[in-house]
Design an enzyme around this catalytic site. Structure first.
Site, PDB file in Angstrom:
ATOM      1  N   ARG A  75      -7.556  -2.491   5.259  1.00  0.00           N
ATOM      2  CA  ARG A  75      -8.530  -3.249   4.354  1.00  0.00           C
ATOM      3  C   ARG A  75      -9.797  -3.731   5.317  1.00  0.00           C
ATOM      4  O   ARG A  75      -9.506  -4.111   6.317  1.00  0.00           O
ATOM      5  CB  ARG A  75      -7.920  -4.749   3.931  1.00  0.00           C
ATOM      6  CG  ARG A  75      -6.964  -4.317   2.642  1.00  0.00           C
ATOM      7  CD  ARG A  75      -5.951  -5.421   2.436  1.00  0.00           C
ATOM      8  NE  ARG A  75      -5.246  -5.251   1.062  1.00  0.00           N
ATOM      9  CZ  ARG A  75      -4.013  -4.352   1.397  1.00  0.00           C
ATOM     10  NH1 ARG A  75      -3.529  -4.079   2.641  1.00  0.00           N
ATOM     11  NH2 ARG A  75      -3.186  -4.202   0.424  1.00  0.00           N
ATOM     12  N   HIS A 100      -8.459   1.553   2.310  1.00  0.00           N
ATOM     13  CA  HIS A 100      -8.496   2.980   2.723  1.00  0.00           C
ATOM     14  C   HIS A 100      -9.544   3.679   2.386  1.00  0.00           C
ATOM     15  O   HIS A 100      -9.477   4.749   1.632  1.00  0.00           O
ATOM     16  CB  HIS A 100      -7.105   3.555   1.724  1.00  0.00           C
ATOM     17  CG  HIS A 100      -6.037   2.739   2.287  1.00  0.00           C
ATOM     18  ND1 HIS A 100      -5.725   2.277   3.573  1.00  0.00           N
ATOM     19  CD2 HIS A 100      -4.641   2.660   1.741  1.00  0.00           C
ATOM     20  CE1 HIS A 100      -4.173   1.879   3.575  1.00  0.00           C
ATOM     21  NE2 HIS A 100      -3.715   1.961   2.559  1.00  0.00           N
ATOM     22  N   HIS A 173      -0.436   7.858   5.959  1.00  0.00           N
ATOM     23  CA  HIS A 173       0.279   7.333   5.200  1.00  0.00           C
ATOM     24  C   HIS A 173       1.480   7.788   4.587  1.00  0.00           C
ATOM     25  O   HIS A 173       2.041   7.907   3.320  1.00  0.00           O
ATOM     26  CB  HIS A 173      -0.668   6.902   3.955  1.00  0.00           C
ATOM     27  CG  HIS A 173      -0.376   5.543   3.362  1.00  0.00           C
ATOM     28  ND1 HIS A 173       0.639   5.053   2.896  1.00  0.00           N
ATOM     29  CD2 HIS A 173      -1.052   4.522   3.325  1.00  0.00           C
ATOM     30  CE1 HIS A 173       0.481   3.848   2.244  1.00  0.00           C
ATOM     31  NE2 HIS A 173      -0.566   3.447   2.629  1.00  0.00           N
ATOM     32  N   ASP A 243       4.201  -5.896   5.029  1.00  0.00           N
ATOM     33  CA  ASP A 243       2.959  -5.309   4.848  1.00  0.00           C
ATOM     34  C   ASP A 243       1.870  -5.833   5.899  1.00  0.00           C
ATOM     35  O   ASP A 243       1.013  -6.349   5.529  1.00  0.00           O
ATOM     36  CB  ASP A 243       2.503  -5.374   3.599  1.00  0.00           C
ATOM     37  CG  ASP A 243       1.497  -4.262   3.046  1.00  0.00           C
ATOM     38  OD1 ASP A 243       0.835  -3.505   4.122  1.00  0.00           O
ATOM     39  OD2 ASP A 243       0.907  -4.313   2.022  1.00  0.00           O
ATOM     40  N   GLU A 303       1.985   3.171   9.922  1.00  0.00           N
ATOM     41  CA  GLU A 303       0.522   3.563   9.802  1.00  0.00           C
ATOM     42  C   GLU A 303      -0.037   3.048  10.998  1.00  0.00           C
ATOM     43  O   GLU A 303      -0.414   1.994  11.260  1.00  0.00           O
ATOM     44  CB  GLU A 303      -0.243   2.954   8.558  1.00  0.00           C
ATOM     45  CG  GLU A 303       0.519   3.231   7.389  1.00  0.00           C
ATOM     46  CD  GLU A 303      -0.157   2.231   6.181  1.00  0.00           C
ATOM     47  OE1 GLU A 303      -1.106   2.162   5.937  1.00  0.00           O
ATOM     48  OE2 GLU A 303       0.724   1.607   5.427  1.00  0.00           O
TER      49      GLU A 303
HETATM   50  C1  GAL Z   1      -0.813   0.127   2.617  1.00  0.00           C
HETATM   51  C2  GAL Z   1      -1.066  -1.458   2.225  1.00  0.00           C
HETATM   52  C3  GAL Z   1      -0.481  -1.678   1.075  1.00  0.00           C
HETATM   53  C4  GAL Z   1      -0.637  -0.935  -0.103  1.00  0.00           C
HETATM   54  C5  GAL Z   1      -0.364   0.627   0.365  1.00  0.00           C
HETATM   55  C6  GAL Z   1      -0.502   1.432  -0.855  1.00  0.00           C
HETATM   56  O1  GAL Z   1      -1.589   0.767   3.651  1.00  0.00           O
HETATM   57  O2  GAL Z   1      -0.985  -2.031   3.551  1.00  0.00           O
HETATM   58  O3  GAL Z   1      -1.057  -3.306   0.905  1.00  0.00           O
HETATM   59  O4  GAL Z   1      -1.902  -0.976  -0.402  1.00  0.00           O
HETATM   60  O5  GAL Z   1      -0.977   1.037   1.391  1.00  0.00           O
HETATM   61  O6  GAL Z   1       0.024   1.373  -1.936  1.00  0.00           O
END
Ligand code: GAL
Length: 338
Positions: A75, A100, A173, A243, A303
């Site tokens: 973000r 992203h 991801h 997260d 990630e």
């Molecule tokens: C991660 C992010 C999560 C969610 C996910 C995609 O990288 O930290 O909050 O958005 O991707 O569903």
């Protein structure tokens, strides 16, 4: 070693292929040219990466399954940042933030194949992002090379160059589960070599660095993913899971997943300073691989990346990529049968 290439449909008038890299040690990787996606990592008879059966799943899916995310993984607060005195406004696709790479992220585009081959099977993919796309400055050329080594490492090399100063934070991801896709990951053992993590606000933007010691975020000795999910701790209650970005100590491996059901361990090594550990907390899609649903806690994303919101945080390691500079980073997921 061998490489098998097959048609995987088409998108935006471009054909999409799946490359299967078959290593001498037994590890196999399926890579899609759509999103430079890691569709499968099969080891010892187990597919350890979640995903979909067909291209439509990847096009319509909301969870970035296996994708190469960019231009900025994670973000950027308020979807804006200032660089060299110029303010850039990005897509707001996650509350007020840009997540992203925004609406035209690299995860949902068709990449080109530069080369495929090598003693250890490898495929090099290329994507060009125009100056101003998603609000980011600079024409950016990105290359992602995936290799399966003889010692069962899945190696990811990111390279990029931009013609203007920009920000760049690529990541993979993949939703890992060493117990196999369709299984819960709550009982998988997770180790993270991090003494600190970045605590977040309700928009998942880092607020402060916190010590993991005496918190549910202490994975230094390894514990099951689900061990502390009911803990009375603000960051667990806020996110209803993990997260969060962990600030890596530099000790190797950076993180490990281990299933005592299959005996498979996945060790993660990286040149990056952080790992977003995402326990698939929001995952809820009706139809993943084999028609099985993709459920909360079915996987763990590791990630590897720079920290969230770095373009607005001069105190974090920099994600600025200067014009003409050659960007390079590497992440390895090593598969071991115990
Ligand atoms: C991660 C992010 C999560 C969610 C996910 C995609 O990288 O930290 O909050 O958005 O991707 O569903």
């Amino acid at each position: 070693m061998s490489i098998i290439c097959k048609d995987f449909g088409s998108c935006d008038g471009k054909s999409v292929e799946q490359y299967t890299l078959i290593g001498n040690g037994g590890l196999e990787a399926d890579i899609l040219t759509y999103g430079a996606t890691v569709r499968a990592l099969r080891f010892s008879g187990v597919d350890t990466v979640c995903g979909y059966d067909d291209l439509d799943g990847y096009i319509n899916g909301k969870s970035y399954q296996g994708a190469s995310v960019g231009r900025y993984g994670n973000r950027i607060a308020n979807a804006e940042f200032t660089l060299g005195g110029t303010k850039y406004t990005l897509d707001r696709n996650n509350n007020k933030a840009c997540l992203h790479g925004g609406n035209s992220g690299f995860s949902h585009r068709v990449w080109e194949v530069c080369s495929a081959g090598g003693d250890e099977p490898s495929v090099k993919l290329y994507f060009h992002s125009d100056d101003g796309e998603g609000g980011f400055p600079g024409n950016l050329d990105e290359y992602v090379t995936y290799t399966v080594t003889d010692s069962n490492e899945f190696l990811i090399k990111y390279e990029a160059v931009s013609d203007k100063d920009t920000v760049f934070n690529p990541t993979c991801h993949a939703y890992f589960n060493p117990s196999g896709t369709g299984e819960t990951a709550l009982d998988v053992f997770l180790t993270v070599n991090a003494d600190e993590f970045t605590a977040v606000n309700s928009e998942l933007i880092p607020t402060e660095n916190r010590a993991v010691n005496m918190t549910p975020f202490d994975f230094r000795k390894g514990k099951r993913v689900g061990c502390d999910l009911v803990a009375k701790y603000d960051q667990i209650e806020l996110v209803k899971g993990y997260d969060h970005n962990f600030i890596l100590n530099g000790k190797e491996p950076a993180a490990t997943l281990f299933s005592d059901k299959t005996g498979i361990a996945i060790e993660c090594y990286t040149t990056e300073p952080g790992i977003q550990v995402y326990t698939a907390t929001n995952l809820d899609e009706p139809c993943g691989k084999g028609g099985k649903p993709l459920r909360r806690f079915d996987a763990v994303c590791l990630e590897t990346q720079h920290f969230p919101n770095s373009p607005n945080r001069p105190d974090f390691p920099s994600t600025v990529l200067y014009a003409g500079e050659h960007f390079e980073s590497e992440t390895v997921y090593k598969f071991i049968k115990k």
